[in-house]
Design a protein around this motif. Structure first.
Motif, mmCIF file in Angstrom:
data_model
loop_
_atom_site.group_PDB
_atom_site.id
_atom_site.type_symbol
_atom_site.label_atom_id
_atom_site.label_comp_id
_atom_site.label_asym_id
_atom_site.label_seq_id
_atom_site.Cartn_x
_atom_site.Cartn_y
_atom_site.Cartn_z
ATOM 1 N N ARG A 38 -33.231 -64.287 87.707
ATOM 2 C CA ARG A 38 -34.368 -65.013 88.250
ATOM 3 C C ARG A 38 -34.313 -66.461 87.792
ATOM 4 O O ARG A 38 -33.720 -66.780 86.770
ATOM 5 C CB ARG A 38 -35.692 -64.377 87.837
ATOM 6 N N GLN A 39 -34.950 -67.310 88.597
ATOM 7 C CA GLN A 39 -35.003 -68.732 88.265
ATOM 8 C C GLN A 39 -36.373 -69.269 88.613
ATOM 9 O O GLN A 39 -36.786 -69.254 89.776
ATOM 10 C CB GLN A 39 -33.920 -69.509 89.010
ATOM 11 N N ALA A 40 -37.079 -69.724 87.593
ATOM 12 C CA ALA A 40 -38.383 -70.351 87.779
ATOM 13 C C ALA A 40 -38.189 -71.856 87.920
ATOM 14 O O ALA A 40 -37.161 -72.398 87.470
ATOM 15 C CB ALA A 40 -39.283 -70.042 86.585
ATOM 16 N N PRO A 41 -39.142 -72.544 88.527
ATOM 17 C CA PRO A 41 -39.002 -74.001 88.706
ATOM 18 C C PRO A 41 -38.767 -74.708 87.374
ATOM 19 O O PRO A 41 -39.479 -74.459 86.396
ATOM 20 C CB PRO A 41 -40.353 -74.401 89.310
ATOM 21 N N GLY A 42 -37.748 -75.549 87.338
ATOM 22 C CA GLY A 42 -37.454 -76.323 86.145
ATOM 23 C C GLY A 42 -36.742 -75.560 85.051
ATOM 24 O O GLY A 42 -36.504 -76.108 83.971
ATOM 25 N N LYS A 43 -36.415 -74.309 85.319
ATOM 26 C CA LYS A 43 -35.747 -73.490 84.306
ATOM 27 C C LYS A 43 -34.382 -73.031 84.800
ATOM 28 O O LYS A 43 -34.097 -73.050 85.993
ATOM 29 C CB LYS A 43 -36.610 -72.279 83.942
ATOM 30 N N GLU A 44 -33.549 -72.600 83.853
ATOM 31 C CA GLU A 44 -32.234 -72.109 84.214
ATOM 32 C C GLU A 44 -32.341 -70.674 84.766
ATOM 33 O O GLU A 44 -33.278 -69.941 84.469
ATOM 34 C CB GLU A 44 -31.315 -72.132 83.000
ATOM 35 N N ARG A 45 -31.341 -70.320 85.547
ATOM 36 C CA ARG A 45 -31.267 -68.963 86.053
ATOM 37 C C ARG A 45 -30.964 -68.015 84.889
ATOM 38 O O ARG A 45 -30.082 -68.287 84.074
ATOM 39 C CB ARG A 45 -30.190 -68.871 87.129
ATOM 40 N N GLU A 46 -31.700 -66.905 84.817
ATOM 41 C CA GLU A 46 -31.536 -65.993 83.704
ATOM 42 C C GLU A 46 -31.381 -64.552 84.180
ATOM 43 O O GLU A 46 -31.974 -64.146 85.183
ATOM 44 C CB GLU A 46 -32.739 -66.084 82.750
ATOM 45 N N PHE A 47 -30.610 -63.798 83.407
ATOM 46 C CA PHE A 47 -30.421 -62.376 83.688
ATOM 47 C C PHE A 47 -31.707 -61.628 83.375
ATOM 48 O O PHE A 47 -32.376 -61.902 82.381
ATOM 49 C CB PHE A 47 -29.277 -61.827 82.845
ATOM 50 N N VAL A 48 -32.037 -60.657 84.246
ATOM 51 C CA VAL A 48 -33.248 -59.857 84.070
ATOM 52 C C VAL A 48 -32.911 -58.380 83.865
ATOM 53 O O VAL A 48 -33.382 -57.749 82.923
ATOM 54 C CB VAL A 48 -34.170 -60.006 85.303
ATOM 55 N N ALA A 49 -32.095 -57.837 84.762
ATOM 56 C CA ALA A 49 -31.786 -56.403 84.708
ATOM 57 C C ALA A 49 -30.562 -56.147 85.564
ATOM 58 O O ALA A 49 -30.172 -56.978 86.390
ATOM 59 C CB ALA A 49 -32.959 -55.575 85.221
ATOM 60 N N GLY A 50 -29.951 -54.974 85.359
ATOM 61 C CA GLY A 50 -28.816 -54.620 86.174
ATOM 62 C C GLY A 50 -28.478 -53.156 86.019
ATOM 63 O O GLY A 50 -29.055 -52.453 85.169
ATOM 64 N N ILE A 51 -27.555 -52.696 86.844
ATOM 65 C CA ILE A 51 -27.144 -51.295 86.799
ATOM 66 C C ILE A 51 -25.703 -51.195 87.262
ATOM 67 O O ILE A 51 -25.297 -51.879 88.212
ATOM 68 C CB ILE A 51 -28.096 -50.440 87.675
ATOM 69 N N THR A 52 -24.901 -50.366 86.576
ATOM 70 C CA THR A 52 -23.530 -50.162 87.006
ATOM 71 C C THR A 52 -23.523 -49.316 88.265
ATOM 72 O O THR A 52 -24.294 -48.357 88.399
ATOM 73 C CB THR A 52 -22.698 -49.455 85.924
ATOM 74 N N TRP A 53 -22.651 -49.709 89.204
ATOM 75 C CA TRP A 53 -22.626 -48.939 90.444
ATOM 76 C C TRP A 53 -22.132 -47.522 90.164
ATOM 77 O O TRP A 53 -22.679 -46.548 90.658
ATOM 78 C CB TRP A 53 -21.711 -49.623 91.464
ATOM 79 N N LEU A 54 -21.062 -47.413 89.359
ATOM 80 C CA LEU A 54 -20.588 -46.104 88.935
ATOM 81 C C LEU A 54 -21.344 -45.687 87.680
ATOM 82 O O LEU A 54 -21.412 -46.437 86.713
ATOM 83 C CB LEU A 54 -19.091 -46.146 88.638
ATOM 84 N N GLY A 55 -21.929 -44.554 87.708
ATOM 85 C CA GLY A 55 -22.629 -44.047 86.531
ATOM 86 C C GLY A 55 -24.094 -44.416 86.462
ATOM 87 O O GLY A 55 -24.869 -43.746 85.785
ATOM 88 N N GLY A 56 -24.485 -45.474 87.147
ATOM 89 C CA GLY A 56 -25.892 -45.848 87.198
ATOM 90 C C GLY A 56 -26.501 -46.168 85.852
ATOM 91 O O GLY A 56 -27.649 -45.826 85.572
ATOM 92 N N ARG A 57 -25.741 -46.858 84.984
ATOM 93 C CA ARG A 57 -26.275 -47.205 83.660
ATOM 94 C C ARG A 57 -27.052 -48.512 83.750
ATOM 95 O O ARG A 57 -26.483 -49.546 84.054
ATOM 96 C CB ARG A 57 -25.152 -47.331 82.641
ATOM 97 N N PRO A 58 -28.356 -48.472 83.444
ATOM 98 C CA PRO A 58 -29.146 -49.696 83.549
ATOM 99 C C PRO A 58 -29.107 -50.519 82.260
ATOM 100 O O PRO A 58 -28.807 -50.007 81.185
ATOM 101 C CB PRO A 58 -30.556 -49.167 83.788
ATOM 102 N N SER A 59 -29.429 -51.771 82.412
ATOM 103 C CA SER A 59 -29.528 -52.686 81.282
ATOM 104 C C SER A 59 -30.640 -53.671 81.584
ATOM 105 O O SER A 59 -30.791 -54.108 82.731
ATOM 106 C CB SER A 59 -28.193 -53.418 81.066
ATOM 107 N N TYR A 60 -31.423 -54.018 80.552
ATOM 108 C CA TYR A 60 -32.580 -54.881 80.754
ATOM 109 C C TYR A 60 -32.655 -55.927 79.654
ATOM 110 O O TYR A 60 -32.313 -55.676 78.502
ATOM 111 C CB TYR A 60 -33.877 -54.063 80.726
ATOM 112 N N VAL A 61 -33.175 -57.082 80.010
ATOM 113 C CA VAL A 61 -33.500 -58.084 79.003
ATOM 114 C C VAL A 61 -34.811 -57.634 78.343
ATOM 115 O O VAL A 61 -35.619 -56.908 78.943
ATOM 116 C CB VAL A 61 -33.623 -59.468 79.661
ATOM 117 N N ASP A 62 -35.013 -58.031 77.091
ATOM 118 C CA ASP A 62 -36.138 -57.505 76.309
ATOM 119 C C ASP A 62 -37.491 -57.714 76.980
ATOM 120 O O ASP A 62 -38.359 -56.831 76.929
ATOM 121 C CB ASP A 62 -36.154 -58.130 74.913
#
Length: 123
Positions: A38-62
């Motif tokens: 995600r990217q808010a106005p005036g801020k850098e783009r940041e990772f939020v969440a994701g999931i591996t296509w194989l295995g479906g392992r999710p990962s999240y920022v705190d």
């Protein structure tokens, strides 16, 4: 041609929910970590969440753990981000991105980007 097309953004009140979707096409994504930035106005783009296509392992920022849920639908070649308990500070353009699995979560590691969808959370 590889395409990632986001949908589901919009305006919601604080405490509400939205579900983002990303339709992926043009190649096989089995070796990719399908991510949301995600990217808010005036801020850098940041990772939020994701999931591996194989295995479906999710990962999240705190700061979204316990509120956001990443999932994927292999049959539809689509990934989703369920966003609950939204806060005004979650307001941003949300991007779907494909990163080769194991390359981390830095924006510089992304092979493919979607165009983004606006999420606005009102107080």
């Amino acid at each position: 041609q590889v395409q990632l097309v986001e949908s589901g953004g919009g305006l919601v009140q604080a405490g509400g929910s939205l579900r983002l979707s990303c339709a992926a096409s043009g190649r096989t994504f089995s070796t990719y970590f399908m991510s949301w930035f995600r990217q808010a106005p005036g801020k850098e783009r940041e990772f939020v969440a994701g999931i591996t296509w194989l295995g479906g392992r999710p990962s999240y920022v705190d700061f979204v753990k316990g509120r956001f849920i990443a999932s994927r639908d292999g049959a539809e070649n689509t990934v989703h981000l369920q966003m609950n308990s939204l806060k005004p500070e979650d307001t941003a353009v949300y991007f779907c991105a494909a990163i080769p699995t194991g390359r981390g979560t830095d924006a510089g590691s992304v092979d493919y980007w979607g165009r983004g969808t606006q999420v606005t959370v009102s107080a």
